[in-house]
Design an enzyme around this catalytic site. Sequence first.
Site, PDB file in Angstrom:
ATOM      1  N   SER A 111       0.879  -1.179   0.000  1.00 57.22           N
ATOM      2  CA  SER A 111       0.000   0.000   0.000  1.00 57.22           C
ATOM      3  C   SER A 111       0.908   1.218   0.000  1.00 57.22           C
ATOM      4  CB  SER A 111      -0.846  -0.005   1.278  1.00 57.22           C
ATOM      5  OG  SER A 111      -1.490   1.235   1.457  1.00 57.22           O
ATOM      6  N   TYR A 149      -2.206  -0.416  10.617  1.00 59.83           N
ATOM      7  CA  TYR A 149      -2.316  -0.835   9.203  1.00 59.83           C
ATOM      8  C   TYR A 149      -0.977  -0.609   8.511  1.00 59.83           C
ATOM      9  CZ  TYR A 149      -3.956  -1.048   4.333  1.00 59.83           C
ATOM     10  OH  TYR A 149      -4.127  -1.362   3.005  1.00 59.83           O
TER      11      TYR A 149
HETATM   12  N1  NAP Z   1      -8.428  -0.330  -2.087  1.00 60.72           N
HETATM   13  C1  NAP Z   1      -7.393   0.414  -1.756  1.00 60.72           C
HETATM   14  O1  NAP Z   1      -7.472   1.649  -1.769  1.00 60.72           O
HETATM   15  C2  NAP Z   1      -6.084  -0.223  -1.366  1.00 60.72           C
HETATM   16  C3  NAP Z   1      -4.991   0.621  -1.166  1.00 60.72           C
HETATM   17  C4  NAP Z   1      -3.794   0.067  -0.762  1.00 60.72           C
HETATM   18  C5  NAP Z   1      -3.682  -1.299  -0.583  1.00 60.72           C
HETATM   19  N2  NAP Z   1      -4.761  -2.098  -0.796  1.00 60.72           N
HETATM   20  C6  NAP Z   1      -4.588  -3.529  -0.554  1.00 60.72           C
HETATM   21  O2  NAP Z   1      -5.163  -4.252  -1.610  1.00 60.72           O
HETATM   22  C7  NAP Z   1      -5.502  -5.562  -1.158  1.00 60.72           C
HETATM   23  C8  NAP Z   1      -6.885  -5.915  -1.660  1.00 60.72           C
HETATM   24  O3  NAP Z   1      -7.834  -5.068  -1.055  1.00 60.72           O
HETATM   25  P1  NAP Z   1      -9.076  -4.444  -1.845  1.00 60.72           P
HETATM   26  O4  NAP Z   1      -8.868  -2.985  -1.892  1.00 60.72           O
HETATM   27  O5  NAP Z   1      -9.319  -5.183  -3.073  1.00 60.72           O
HETATM   28  O6  NAP Z   1     -10.238  -4.668  -0.756  1.00 60.72           O
HETATM   29  P2  NAP Z   1     -11.435  -5.690  -0.673  1.00 60.72           P
HETATM   30  O7  NAP Z   1     -12.372  -5.520  -1.810  1.00 60.72           O
HETATM   31  O8  NAP Z   1     -11.978  -5.524   0.713  1.00 60.72           O
HETATM   32  O9  NAP Z   1     -10.736  -7.105  -0.823  1.00 60.72           O
HETATM   33  C9  NAP Z   1     -10.104  -7.754   0.234  1.00 60.72           C
HETATM   34  C10 NAP Z   1     -10.057  -9.223  -0.114  1.00 60.72           C
HETATM   35  O10 NAP Z   1      -9.341  -9.899   0.923  1.00 60.72           O
HETATM   36  C11 NAP Z   1     -10.052 -11.075   1.229  1.00 60.72           C
HETATM   37  N3  NAP Z   1      -9.768 -11.499   2.589  1.00 60.72           N
HETATM   38  C12 NAP Z   1      -9.901 -10.811   3.740  1.00 60.72           C
HETATM   39  N4  NAP Z   1      -9.565 -11.576   4.774  1.00 60.72           N
HETATM   40  C13 NAP Z   1      -9.219 -12.793   4.273  1.00 60.72           C
HETATM   41  C14 NAP Z   1      -8.803 -14.017   4.844  1.00 60.72           C
HETATM   42  N5  NAP Z   1      -8.667 -14.178   6.166  1.00 60.72           N
HETATM   43  N6  NAP Z   1      -8.528 -15.049   4.017  1.00 60.72           N
HETATM   44  C15 NAP Z   1      -8.686 -14.923   2.686  1.00 60.72           C
HETATM   45  N7  NAP Z   1      -9.078 -13.796   2.086  1.00 60.72           N
HETATM   46  C16 NAP Z   1      -9.360 -12.744   2.884  1.00 60.72           C
HETATM   47  C17 NAP Z   1     -11.515 -10.743   1.024  1.00 60.72           C
HETATM   48  O11 NAP Z   1     -12.249 -11.917   0.691  1.00 60.72           O
HETATM   49  P3  NAP Z   1     -13.196 -12.732   1.686  1.00 60.72           P
HETATM   50  O12 NAP Z   1     -13.830 -11.744   2.618  1.00 60.72           O
HETATM   51  O13 NAP Z   1     -14.167 -13.382   0.743  1.00 60.72           O
HETATM   52  O14 NAP Z   1     -12.308 -13.706   2.363  1.00 60.72           O
HETATM   53  C18 NAP Z   1     -11.425  -9.859  -0.221  1.00 60.72           C
HETATM   54  O15 NAP Z   1     -11.477 -10.642  -1.372  1.00 60.72           O
HETATM   55  C19 NAP Z   1      -5.360  -5.538   0.360  1.00 60.72           C
HETATM   56  O16 NAP Z   1      -4.146  -6.150   0.726  1.00 60.72           O
HETATM   57  C20 NAP Z   1      -5.310  -4.052   0.673  1.00 60.72           C
HETATM   58  O17 NAP Z   1      -4.623  -3.767   1.867  1.00 60.72           O
HETATM   59  C21 NAP Z   1      -5.952  -1.600  -1.191  1.00 60.72           C
END
Ligand code: NAP
Length: 245
Positions: A143, A156
């Site tokens: 991130s 975080y």
């Molecule tokens: N969106 C942003 O602005 C942003 C910015 C910086 C970094 N990121 C990073 O990008 C990555 C993806 O996030 P996203 O933005 O796509 O958010 P998201 O839509 O909330 O996706 C998070 C994913 O993680 C899965 N997850 C959560 N806990 C889990 C577990 N215990 N085991 C397996 N899967 C799990 C969830 O699936 P289930 O609930 O179905 O398990 C979901 O598919 C994360 O690492 C996040 O920190 C995102």
Amino acid sequence: MSDNLAGKVVVITGASSGIGEAAARYLAAGSARVVLGARRVERLRAIVAEITAAGGEATMLATDVTHLTEMQALVNHAVERFGRVDVLINNAGLMAVGSILKGRTDEWERMIDINIKGVLNGIAAVLPVFHAQQSGHVINVGSVASHKVAPGGAVYSGTKFAVKAITEGLRQESGAIRCTLISPGAIDTELPSGTSDEATLKRLKEAYQAALPAETIARAMAYAIAQPAEVDVNKIIVRPTVQPF
Ligand SMILES: NC(=O)c1ccc[n+]([C@@H]2O[C@H](COP(=O)([O-])OP(=O)(O)OC[C@H]3O[C@@H](n4cnc5c(N)ncnc54)[C@H](OP(=O)(O)O)[C@@H]3O)[C@@H](O)[C@H]2O)c1
């Protein structure tokens, strides 16, 4: 998209929504064979069905990344179905931000378990396969919070700084295995809903007004994967042009 992506077997955690789902769809459209893991199996089933209906190759397995045995089962499932693993994308993550002074230890533990231990479980599960193949590629999703700390983001950021350190340490020791840290800025996904702190949530909503579509990060992943084997793209930061943090 380069032919160097076609046919590659890519395991993606957190593939049920957001960046993981976008990566699955985008890489499959580029003829990669994708293996989806997450806890919400109905969503995974629907995504796999849509990819398959569009002519792509995809499979899924219910996976909680906090359990090493479930990560090992996901990797084994990829090998059984497609014969190998070329790329592991450790994408699953939780952002529960809020002042550290509030002492929400349950949220800290969940972030540590998913964001740090989940990544380590993924690495531990895939390394035996990569060593046997003498090749492989680990993409860890960090991130902008892997690079900076903002008020409300102490824990975080702590987990995402750890992901950066783990990726760099793995890179130094891993020989032929490629290692990439992809650090998104604000991306339009469900991620902010992991935050229970009302004041922080309000600030996040403002910051996310300029959020980019999740496919933006999928394209960065495809770029790293599609490089020739001797080229290791190590760090990519992608944020909205107007994002100050
Ligand atoms: N969106 C942003 O602005 C942003 C910015 C910086 C970094 N990121 C990073 O990008 C990555 C993806 O996030 P996203 O933005 O796509 O958010 P998201 O839509 O909330 O996706 C998070 C994913 O993680 C899965 N997850 C959560 N806990 C889990 C577990 N215990 N085991 C397996 N899967 C799990 C969830 O699936 P289930 O609930 O179905 O398990 C979901 O598919 C994360 O690492 C996040 O920190 C995102």
